[in-house]
Design a protein around this motif. Structure first.
Motif, PDB file in Angstrom:
ATOM      1  N   GLY A  27      45.552  48.320  34.331  1.00 10.02           N
ATOM      2  CA  GLY A  27      46.140  47.100  34.829  1.00 10.02           C
ATOM      3  C   GLY A  27      47.607  47.291  35.143  1.00 10.02           C
ATOM      4  N   SER A  73      41.815  45.566  41.446  1.00  9.10           N
ATOM      5  CA  SER A  73      41.603  44.154  41.115  1.00  9.10           C
ATOM      6  C   SER A  73      41.424  43.305  42.370  1.00  9.10           C
ATOM      7  CB  SER A  73      42.733  43.616  40.240  1.00  9.10           C
ATOM      8  OG  SER A  73      43.943  43.598  40.960  1.00  9.10           O
ATOM      9  N   TYR A 107      39.765  45.074  35.424  1.00 10.32           N
ATOM     10  CA  TYR A 107      41.114  44.740  34.972  1.00 10.32           C
ATOM     11  C   TYR A 107      41.364  45.446  33.653  1.00 10.32           C
ATOM     12  CZ  TYR A 107      40.322  40.891  38.206  1.00 10.32           C
ATOM     13  OH  TYR A 107      40.023  40.145  39.316  1.00 10.32           O
TER      14      TYR A 107
END
Length: 177
Positions: A27, A73, A107
């Protein structure tokens, strides 16, 4: 839908296949990417790593992970353009296309990188890193979480200098060091 449990298992299995081959991203790192990265350049050789190079590699590696996180993402491979090249870029773009086709997104939360530079070419044109990253993985399908866990991943990374930054040329998931 009658086949929904089978479809979800397939999606989850595919996400884990991407993860274990090193294709699922971490992330976003904070603006201070170096705060999430512990770097050791003391064993790199045969060339000694200069201070400016240490700072640049650490900064650009963090930014590469930021762009990879955004690309996965958002299922947007064009976000890889700034910090990836060669095999890493093409392989990751394929992984993003597969993820998009499956209708999933990945994520990672709170990634912490610990990398060691193990090789720095005499010409200064390539550096090999061994990165161990710990993070929280969340896989979603149709906007709903289908899996969450804390994972530790290991990567062999090849970086090469460009005009104004270091680029990730290879990002290969491995079982360990």
């Amino acid at each position: 839908m009658k086949n929904q449990p089978v479809c979800r298992r397939f999606v989850l299995a595919t996400a884990f296949a991407l993860l274990t081959t090193g294709m699922v991203s971490a992330g976003p790192l904070s603006d201070d990417a170096q705060g999430n990265i512990s770097a050791n350049f003391s064993d790199a050789g045969p060339r000694k790593v200069e201070e400016l190079t240490k700072r640049s590699v650490t900064r650009d590696y963090g930014r590469a992970w930021d762009s990879l996180a955004g690309a996965l993402s958002a299922n947007a491979p064009e976000l890889l353009n700034g910090y990836f090249t060669g095999t890493a870029k093409s392989t990751l773009a394929e992984a993003i296309a597969s993820q998009k086709n499956l209708g999933i997104q990945s994520y990672y939360g709170q990634p912490v990188h610990k990398f060691e530079a193990v090789f720095y070419a005499p010409e200064g044109d390539v550096m090999e890193l061994h990165d161990t990253v710990e993070l929280d993985l969340r896989v979603t399908a149709d906007g709903k979480a289908i899996h969450e866990e804390h994972v530790t991943l290991h990567y062999v990374v090849l970086m090469t200098p460009a005009a104004d930054r270091w680029l990730v040329r290879q990002l290969q998931g491995v079982a360990g060091f």
